[in-house]
Design a protein around this motif. Structure first.
Motif, PDB file in Angstrom:
ATOM      1  N   SER A 114       4.904  39.695   5.850  1.00 19.82           N
ATOM      2  CA  SER A 114       4.417  39.987   7.203  1.00 19.82           C
ATOM      3  C   SER A 114       2.904  40.065   7.129  1.00 19.82           C
ATOM      4  CB  SER A 114       5.021  41.318   7.662  1.00 19.82           C
ATOM      5  OG  SER A 114       4.143  41.999   8.525  1.00 19.82           O
TER       6      SER A 114
ATOM      7  N   ASN B  55       1.640  40.092  14.507  1.00 15.63           N
ATOM      8  CA  ASN B  55       2.401  40.239  13.266  1.00 15.63           C
ATOM      9  C   ASN B  55       3.108  38.919  12.971  1.00 15.63           C
ATOM     10  OD1 ASN B  55       3.881  41.044  11.078  1.00 15.63           O
ATOM     11  ND2 ASN B  55       4.951  42.712  12.120  1.00 15.63           N
TER      12      ASN B  55
ATOM     13  N   CYS C  19       6.752  38.849  15.056  1.00 15.63           N
ATOM     14  CA  CYS C  19       7.406  40.052  15.572  1.00 15.63           C
ATOM     15  C   CYS C  19       6.601  40.604  16.735  1.00 15.63           C
ATOM     16  CB  CYS C  19       7.480  41.150  14.513  1.00 15.63           C
ATOM     17  SG  CYS C  19       8.338  40.685  13.010  1.00 15.63           S
TER      18      CYS C  19
ATOM     19  N   GLY D  46       5.168  43.588  18.983  1.00 20.85           N
ATOM     20  CA  GLY D  46       4.805  44.966  18.661  1.00 20.85           C
ATOM     21  C   GLY D  46       3.329  45.089  18.394  1.00 20.85           C
TER      22      GLY D  46
ATOM     23  N   ASN E  42       6.530  47.639  11.633  1.00 20.90           N
ATOM     24  CA  ASN E  42       7.393  46.452  11.525  1.00 20.90           C
ATOM     25  C   ASN E  42       7.160  45.703  10.218  1.00 20.90           C
ATOM     26  OD1 ASN E  42       8.875  46.741  13.864  1.00 20.90           O
ATOM     27  ND2 ASN E  42       7.436  45.581  15.116  1.00 20.90           N
ATOM     28  N   LYS E  43       5.912  45.689   9.757  1.00 19.94           N
ATOM     29  CA  LYS E  43       5.620  45.038   8.460  1.00 19.94           C
ATOM     30  C   LYS E  43       6.436  45.707   7.352  1.00 19.94           C
ATOM     31  CE  LYS E  43       1.813  44.463   5.110  1.00 19.94           C
ATOM     32  NZ  LYS E  43       1.776  43.013   4.850  1.00 19.94           N
TER      33      LYS E  43
ATOM     34  N   MET F 232      12.199  48.696  16.865  1.00 20.64           N
ATOM     35  CA  MET F 232      11.496  48.064  15.747  1.00 20.64           C
ATOM     36  C   MET F 232      12.393  47.303  14.765  1.00 20.64           C
ATOM     37  SD  MET F 232       8.201  50.497  15.153  1.00 20.64           S
ATOM     38  CE  MET F 232       8.881  52.054  15.636  1.00 20.64           C
TER      39      MET F 232
ATOM     40  N   GLN G 252      12.819  44.026  16.389  1.00 20.55           N
ATOM     41  CA  GLN G 252      11.562  43.258  16.403  1.00 20.55           C
ATOM     42  C   GLN G 252      11.320  42.644  15.025  1.00 20.55           C
ATOM     43  OE1 GLN G 252       8.813  46.307  17.651  1.00 20.55           O
ATOM     44  NE2 GLN G 252       9.350  46.113  19.814  1.00 20.55           N
ATOM     45  N   ALA G 253      11.572  43.440  13.985  1.00 17.86           N
ATOM     46  CA  ALA G 253      11.371  42.953  12.615  1.00 17.86           C
ATOM     47  C   ALA G 253      12.327  41.797  12.307  1.00 17.86           C
ATOM     48  CB  ALA G 253      11.573  44.108  11.624  1.00 17.86           C
TER      49      ALA G 253
END
Ligand code: CA
Length: 389
Positions: free
Chosen positions: A8, A32, A48, A50, A58-59, A97, A100-101
């Motif tokens: 990421s 991201n 992603c 966010g 998220n990373k 999240m 999103q990831a």
């Protein structure tokens, strides 16, 4: 073929001016970008949703939680990977999240699949129902200034976005119901009677305030009223949709097919805005699209972020089937943020040049024809803007 790495890249820069929507002001742009490596040297790119510090969380999910689950998987088995990850994360987050990831990872796997097949994403899905997409421009963000300054600025910005060639404009509201109606009047005066504009509340109203604003929007002939109330307030959505003569839209804060099932079955929306970089990626977006069409609810993708997200959305918008069918079809639109965004304008080796396309083609943008999502980020640009985390 095997997945050998999932990275990421959190990119960030300071905006030239502070921007705001109904929930907060912000002065940094964040993106991201997900990069998946394989043992055959093919690289897939995803993104992603966010902003800000959410991207940092998220990373961690992408690299520390999802990566160990998927290393060694065949990247072409993207649906198998999707369900493995989702089922293992279900107890820890069916929305937000974790989704999103997973979205960024799934998009990168589709990019790899397209590169292996030598086909652009829209061909993998089933073909382009349209080869160019009509585009609307949003701007008119909130600032720390008084109401009359907002009205004057919105008037100028609305005319400027229209004159850039966009087919419609979208404005933010969130200064309070009364002031917001005044702002919308200023925008209608500025763009004229025969031009579409939309109003985005980012869920700042109670149901009664949303009715007050919505009645103003009815009179102004607004195309849609976006996220009037909290995403959890399905009853509020239903009441507004039944009681107002303006299209009620939303869904960017909803996740996966099970979340969307509620919104669609209860007929909360006139227009659905799924966010592919948040709902669970392309795999889940396609299921939500099918579900939306099963309820005859038109889809206009929510679009946010870098050129990776814009390109992925162009591919998906091309592949949306016509509903219900007819000679003079209703067509989906590309959402385009007209505020400062280097990650959209400068990230790619070969830029999409959206603004130039819009200017020269009467508001249309071409769908990328290269394999996968159809774009490649510039490594130097990526390295230069990446946060050291
Ligand atoms: Ca929105």
């Amino acid at each position: 073929m095997k997945i050998t790495s999932v990275k990421s890249h959190v990119l960030q820069y300071n905006l030239p001016e502070e921007l705001g929507y109904s929930q907060q002001f912000y002065n940094r742009r964040t993106a991201n970008i997900i990069e998946i490596g394989t043992d055959e040297g093919i690289t897939g790119w995803g993104e992603c949703f966010g902003p800000g510090n959410v991207a940092i969380a998220n990373k961690t999910i992408v690299e520390r939680v999802i990566q160990p689950m998927v290393l060694g998987d065949d990247p072409l088995d993207r649906d198998v990977t999707w369900h493995k990850v989702y089922n293992l994360l279900r107890d820890h987050g069916q929305k937000g999240m974790p989704l999103q990831a997973l979205s960024g990872v799934d998009i990168a796997l589709w990019d790899i699949t397209g590169k292996v097949a030598g086909l652009p994403l829209h061909k993998l899905i089933g073909g382009a129902h349209r080869t160019r997409i009509k585009t609307y421009g949003y701007g008119m963000m909130l600032k720390q200034e008084n109401v009359s300054d907002h009205a004057a600025r919105f008037r100028d910005e609305a005319a400027a976005i229209r004159d850039m060639g966009f087919c419609a404009v979208k404005m933010k509201v969130g200064l309070g119901a009364k002031f917001d109606v005044e702002l919308c009047k200023a925008v209608r005066e500025s763009v004229g009677e025969n031009y579409d504009f939309m109003v985005d509340a980012n869920h700042c109203y109670t149901t009664s305030d949303a009715f007050y604003v919505g009645r103003g929007l009815e009179e102004l002939g607004v195309y849609w009223f976006e996220e009037p109330v909290a995403p959890e307030d399905l009853d509020g959505y239903c009441e507004l949709r039944a009681g107002l003569n303006v299209n009620i839209s939303g869904g960017e804060a909803e996740f996966n097919r099970w979340g969307w099932r509620q919104l669609l079955e209860r007929r909360c929306l006139d227009i659905a805005h799924p966010e592919v970089c948040a709902v669970g990626g392309i795999s889940e977006y396609l299921r939500i699209l099918a579900l939306a069409h099963a309820h005859f609810t038109p889809v206009i993708n929510h679009v946010w972020g870098s050129a990776i997200a814009v390109a992925a959305n162009l591919q998906l918008l091309a592949a949306i089937p016509p509903i219900p069918g007819g000679m003079y079809q209703w067509e989906p639109l590309l959402e385009f943020d007209t505020t400062d965004n280097r990650f959209r304008d400068e990230l790619l080796e070969t830029p999409l040049n959206i603004q130039e396309q819009v200017r020269s083609s009467g508001g249309y943008v071409n769908v990328p024809a290269e394999p996968g999502i159809g774009v490649e980020p510039d490594r130097e640009f990526l390295n230069f803007h990446e946060l050291d985390l």
